[in-house]
Design a protein around this motif. Structure first.
Motif, PDB file in Angstrom:
ATOM      1  N   THR A 208       0.837  -1.206   0.000  1.00 56.32           N
ATOM      2  CA  THR A 208       0.000   0.000   0.000  1.00 56.32           C
ATOM      3  C   THR A 208       0.869   1.253   0.000  1.00 56.32           C
ATOM      4  O   THR A 208       0.578   2.228  -0.709  1.00 56.32           O
ATOM      5  N   TYR A 209       1.944   1.238   0.768  1.00 56.46           N
ATOM      6  CA  TYR A 209       2.873   2.374   0.808  1.00 56.46           C
ATOM      7  C   TYR A 209       3.499   2.600  -0.562  1.00 56.46           C
ATOM      8  O   TYR A 209       3.556   3.736  -1.063  1.00 56.46           O
ATOM      9  N   SER A 210       3.951   1.523  -1.201  1.00 59.20           N
ATOM     10  CA  SER A 210       4.591   1.650  -2.511  1.00 59.20           C
ATOM     11  C   SER A 210       3.633   2.210  -3.550  1.00 59.20           C
ATOM     12  O   SER A 210       4.000   3.097  -4.330  1.00 59.20           O
ATOM     13  N   LEU A 211       2.398   1.714  -3.573  1.00 56.88           N
ATOM     14  CA  LEU A 211       1.432   2.183  -4.568  1.00 56.88           C
ATOM     15  C   LEU A 211       1.005   3.627  -4.301  1.00 56.88           C
ATOM     16  O   LEU A 211       0.775   4.398  -5.235  1.00 56.88           O
ATOM     17  N   THR A 212       0.878   3.994  -3.034  1.00 57.98           N
ATOM     18  CA  THR A 212       0.439   5.349  -2.699  1.00 57.98           C
ATOM     19  C   THR A 212       1.516   6.378  -3.029  1.00 57.98           C
ATOM     20  O   THR A 212       1.223   7.438  -3.587  1.00 57.98           O
ATOM     21  N   ILE A 213       2.763   6.088  -2.703  1.00 56.90           N
ATOM     22  CA  ILE A 213       3.851   7.030  -2.952  1.00 56.90           C
ATOM     23  C   ILE A 213       4.205   7.074  -4.431  1.00 56.90           C
ATOM     24  O   ILE A 213       4.419   8.142  -5.004  1.00 56.90           O
ATOM     25  N   GLY A 214       4.221   5.922  -5.071  1.00 52.28           N
ATOM     26  CA  GLY A 214       4.539   5.881  -6.499  1.00 52.28           C
ATOM     27  C   GLY A 214       6.013   6.140  -6.758  1.00 52.28           C
ATOM     28  O   GLY A 214       6.814   5.212  -6.826  1.00 52.28           O
ATOM     29  N   ASP A 215       6.387   7.397  -6.894  1.00 50.72           N
ATOM     30  CA  ASP A 215       7.776   7.785  -7.156  1.00 50.72           C
ATOM     31  C   ASP A 215       8.365   8.367  -5.872  1.00 50.72           C
ATOM     32  O   ASP A 215       7.980   9.457  -5.446  1.00 50.72           O
ATOM     33  N   PRO A 216       9.299   7.685  -5.225  1.00 45.67           N
ATOM     34  CA  PRO A 216       9.848   8.196  -3.964  1.00 45.67           C
ATOM     35  C   PRO A 216      10.641   9.480  -4.125  1.00 45.67           C
ATOM     36  O   PRO A 216      10.784  10.250  -3.165  1.00 45.67           O
ATOM     37  N   TRP A 217      11.132   9.751  -5.332  1.00 41.28           N
ATOM     38  CA  TRP A 217      11.983  10.917  -5.549  1.00 41.28           C
ATOM     39  C   TRP A 217      11.179  12.192  -5.758  1.00 41.28           C
ATOM     40  O   TRP A 217      11.773  13.262  -5.923  1.00 41.28           O
ATOM     41  N   ARG A 218       9.865  12.110  -5.728  1.00 36.59           N
ATOM     42  CA  ARG A 218       9.091  13.346  -5.867  1.00 36.59           C
ATOM     43  C   ARG A 218       9.061  14.144  -4.575  1.00 36.59           C
ATOM     44  O   ARG A 218       8.568  15.275  -4.551  1.00 36.59           O
ATOM     45  N   PHE A 219       9.588  13.583  -3.494  1.00 34.83           N
ATOM     46  CA  PHE A 219       9.701  14.308  -2.232  1.00 34.83           C
ATOM     47  C   PHE A 219      11.133  14.822  -2.090  1.00 34.83           C
ATOM     48  O   PHE A 219      12.078  14.038  -2.002  1.00 34.83           O
ATOM     49  N   ALA A 220      11.268  16.146  -2.083  1.00 38.21           N
ATOM     50  CA  ALA A 220      12.601  16.733  -1.953  1.00 38.21           C
ATOM     51  C   ALA A 220      13.216  16.389  -0.603  1.00 38.21           C
ATOM     52  O   ALA A 220      14.421  16.144  -0.490  1.00 38.21           O
ATOM     53  N   ARG A 221      12.391  16.375   0.431  1.00 33.58           N
ATOM     54  CA  ARG A 221      12.847  16.002   1.772  1.00 33.58           C
ATOM     55  C   ARG A 221      12.016  14.805   2.232  1.00 33.58           C
ATOM     56  O   ARG A 221      10.796  14.792   2.073  1.00 33.58           O
ATOM     57  N   ASN A 222      12.678  13.845   2.845  1.00 33.75           N
ATOM     58  CA  ASN A 222      11.959  12.654   3.294  1.00 33.75           C
ATOM     59  C   ASN A 222      10.861  12.989   4.295  1.00 33.75           C
ATOM     60  O   ASN A 222       9.805  12.355   4.308  1.00 33.75           O
ATOM     61  N   ARG A 223      11.096  13.989   5.120  1.00 34.67           N
ATOM     62  CA  ARG A 223      10.117  14.325   6.145  1.00 34.67           C
ATOM     63  C   ARG A 223       8.810  14.863   5.557  1.00 34.67           C
ATOM     64  O   ARG A 223       7.791  14.882   6.243  1.00 34.67           O
ATOM     65  N   ASP A 224       8.848  15.289   4.290  1.00 33.80           N
ATOM     66  CA  ASP A 224       7.623  15.806   3.668  1.00 33.80           C
ATOM     67  C   ASP A 224       6.555  14.734   3.512  1.00 33.80           C
ATOM     68  O   ASP A 224       5.375  15.043   3.361  1.00 33.80           O
ATOM     69  N   VAL A 225       6.950  13.467   3.534  1.00 31.96           N
ATOM     70  CA  VAL A 225       5.968  12.403   3.347  1.00 31.96           C
ATOM     71  C   VAL A 225       5.005  12.346   4.528  1.00 31.96           C
ATOM     72  O   VAL A 225       3.856  11.897   4.386  1.00 31.96           O
ATOM     73  N   GLY A 226       5.432  12.811   5.699  1.00 35.04           N
ATOM     74  CA  GLY A 226       4.525  12.839   6.851  1.00 35.04           C
ATOM     75  C   GLY A 226       3.349  13.764   6.632  1.00 35.04           C
ATOM     76  O   GLY A 226       2.196  13.423   6.932  1.00 35.04           O
ATOM     77  N   ALA A 227       3.624  14.946   6.064  1.00 30.08           N
ATOM     78  CA  ALA A 227       2.542  15.879   5.747  1.00 30.08           C
ATOM     79  C   ALA A 227       1.689  15.354   4.606  1.00 30.08           C
ATOM     80  O   ALA A 227       0.467  15.529   4.594  1.00 30.08           O
ATOM     81  N   TYR A 228       2.321  14.694   3.632  1.00 29.47           N
ATOM     82  CA  TYR A 228       1.585  14.154   2.489  1.00 29.47           C
ATOM     83  C   TYR A 228       0.555  13.124   2.938  1.00 29.47           C
ATOM     84  O   TYR A 228      -0.527  13.023   2.354  1.00 29.47           O
ATOM     85  N   LEU A 229       0.859  12.378   3.985  1.00 31.33           N
ATOM     86  CA  LEU A 229      -0.046  11.351   4.482  1.00 31.33           C
ATOM     87  C   LEU A 229      -0.932  11.841   5.615  1.00 31.33           C
ATOM     88  O   LEU A 229      -1.641  11.041   6.241  1.00 31.33           O
ATOM     89  N   GLY A 230      -0.905  13.144   5.911  1.00 32.42           N
ATOM     90  CA  GLY A 230      -1.799  13.704   6.918  1.00 32.42           C
ATOM     91  C   GLY A 230      -1.443  13.355   8.341  1.00 32.42           C
ATOM     92  O   GLY A 230      -2.319  13.322   9.216  1.00 32.42           O
ATOM     93  N   LEU A 231      -0.156  13.115   8.617  1.00 32.35           N
ATOM     94  CA  LEU A 231       0.275  12.706   9.956  1.00 32.35           C
ATOM     95  C   LEU A 231       0.947  13.831  10.728  1.00 32.35           C
ATOM     96  O   LEU A 231       1.627  13.574  11.722  1.00 32.35           O
ATOM     97  N   VAL A 232       0.772  15.077  10.280  1.00 35.15           N
ATOM     98  CA  VAL A 232       1.325  16.225  11.003  1.00 35.15           C
ATOM     99  C   VAL A 232       0.176  17.043  11.582  1.00 35.15           C
ATOM    100  O   VAL A 232      -0.925  17.057  11.029  1.00 35.15           O
ATOM    101  N   PRO A 233       0.393  17.750  12.708  1.00 31.04           N
ATOM    102  CA  PRO A 233      -0.688  18.526  13.323  1.00 31.04           C
ATOM    103  C   PRO A 233      -1.098  19.715  12.468  1.00 31.04           C
ATOM    104  O   PRO A 233      -0.282  20.305  11.751  1.00 31.04           O
ATOM    105  N   ARG A 234      -2.359  20.052  12.528  1.00 35.54           N
ATOM    106  CA  ARG A 234      -2.822  21.277  11.895  1.00 35.54           C
ATOM    107  C   ARG A 234      -2.321  22.469  12.705  1.00 35.54           C
ATOM    108  O   ARG A 234      -2.045  22.361  13.906  1.00 35.54           O
ATOM    109  N   ARG A 235      -2.220  23.622  12.058  1.00 36.57           N
ATOM    110  CA  ARG A 235      -1.770  24.842  12.717  1.00 36.57           C
ATOM    111  C   ARG A 235      -2.823  25.923  12.570  1.00 36.57           C
ATOM    112  O   ARG A 235      -3.436  26.081  11.507  1.00 36.57           O
ATOM    113  N   SER A 236      -3.012  26.683  13.628  1.00 40.67           N
ATOM    114  CA  SER A 236      -3.936  27.821  13.611  1.00 40.67           C
ATOM    115  C   SER A 236      -3.394  28.877  14.560  1.00 40.67           C
ATOM    116  O   SER A 236      -3.884  29.070  15.674  1.00 40.67           O
ATOM    117  N   GLN A 237      -2.343  29.570  14.112  1.00 41.49           N
ATOM    118  CA  GLN A 237      -1.672  30.559  14.936  1.00 41.49           C
ATOM    119  C   GLN A 237      -2.324  31.922  14.755  1.00 41.49           C
ATOM    120  O   GLN A 237      -2.533  32.394  13.641  1.00 41.49           O
TER     121      GLN A 237
END
Length: 330
Positions: A208-237
């Motif tokens: 499922t991870y492989s099919l969802t990500i597709g091309d791993p190199w489309r993320f400039a930073r590895n940590r961006d995948v967390g936001a792509y999958l909705g696993l980072v907190p929302r912000r309302s400052q």
């Protein structure tokens, strides 16, 4: 002029004085608005949302820039998209669809998930029917639940025996899907073998991870995948206010749920010692409201980043890599 080599290049390749069309995709009919070279609306039409209808409509027409969106406000939205596309293509972001083969594999994963959810619903139904009678069905795995006919109250057998038989049938079909998924990952998606080095990550999560990500190199930073999958907190400052909010839950919900299930195992009593486990335990020990839930989400996010890194580098999983580096530095 250089020919386009990607979807983004295709959008940027046409000059501003080209024909633009905005298409609002509906379930049965689609609305189309076309702007001519001067930016004036030259066509408004409504066609059926079928390949044949689209082919008839666009066949023989000159090259044009297309913008497509789905919504309920078709009359004005399609015209707005045509003007937006003409004004500044940088405001739009192209997407890449999965190949036909990838969609077929994805259909297997989702069909299995549908059977699992159906099995869970039937098991909960059976337990809910038995509980008010003063009896309880014994705890057991989903695979063994269909074998509990002798534990049913006699007067409930006519109502619940067909349910248990259906659970048995679902178990058999789920096992068929499991074997298919293992074979697909082994034969067509070799990166899944790397991901399964991490305890708790099985063939289903890896594929499922492989099919969802597709091309791993489309993320400039590895940590961006967390936001792509909705696993980072929302912000309302606002001013001095920066409240703690839930995660965004963007991206693929099914993959996100699988990663959270993996984090349950990693932090559970049978999870082996690892950097992921230690980081989650530190978050859980901070206490406070929903500390354990935050720890599970944090581990799922770190797991997503780790899987992407392993996919890119092909490195062997080292459960205590970070801890070993800290010890060496100390």
């Amino acid at each position: 002029m250089r020919r386009p080599t990607s979807i983004r290049d295709t959008i940027q390749w046409f000059p501003r004085d080209t024909i633009c069309a905005g298409i609002d995709i509906g379930d049965r009919y689609s609305q189309i608005a076309v702007l001519d070279e001067d930016g004036e609306v030259s066509e408004k039409s409504r066609i059926r949302t079928t390949p044949a209808a689209f082919q008839r409509h666009f066949q023989g027409k000159p090259p044009m820039r297309l913008a497509m969106e789905v919504g309920t406000h078709s009359p004005w939205l399609s015209q707005l998209l045509a003007r937006l596309c003409r004004f500044d293509p940088q405001l739009l972001y192209p997407i890449g669809h999965k190949t036909e083969a990838a969609r077929a594999v994805w259909s297997i994963l989702r069909s299995r998930d549908a059977l699992v959810r159906s099995r869970t619903m039937l098991i909960n139904h059976a337990r809910g029917i038995v509980k008010p009678t003063g009896h309880r069905l014994p705890k057991c795995s989903s695979r063994r639940f269909g074998k509990l006919q002798d534990k049913l109250p006699e007067y409930l057998c006519p109502a619940l025996e067909p349910i248990l038989q259906t659970v048995n049938q679902l178990n058999d079909q789920i096992q068929v899907y499991n074997r298919q998924i293992e074979c697909l990952g082994r034969d067509q998606y070799p990166e899944t073998a790397l991901m399964q080095q991490v305890p708790g990550v099985g063939p289903i999560t890896a594929l499922t991870y492989s099919l969802t990500i597709g091309d791993p190199w489309r993320f400039a930073r590895n940590r961006d995948v967390g936001a792509y999958l909705g696993l980072v907190p929302r912000r309302s400052q606002t001013g001095q206010s920066d409240p703690e909010l839930p995660i965004t839950k963007a991206g693929n919900r099914y993959l996100r749920s699988l990663l959270v299930q993996c984090s349950h195992y990693i932090l559970g009593p049978f999870g082996p010692d690892s950097d992921l486990r230690r980081s989650g335990q530190r978050i859980a020990l901070r206490g406070g409201k929903n500390a354990k839930k935050r720890a599970r989400v944090a581990v799922a996010r770190r797991l997503a980043v780790m899987l992407l890194s392993m996919w890119k580098t092909g490195e062997v999983y080292d459960p205590l890599h970070g801890s070993a580096n800290e010890s060496s530095a100390a």
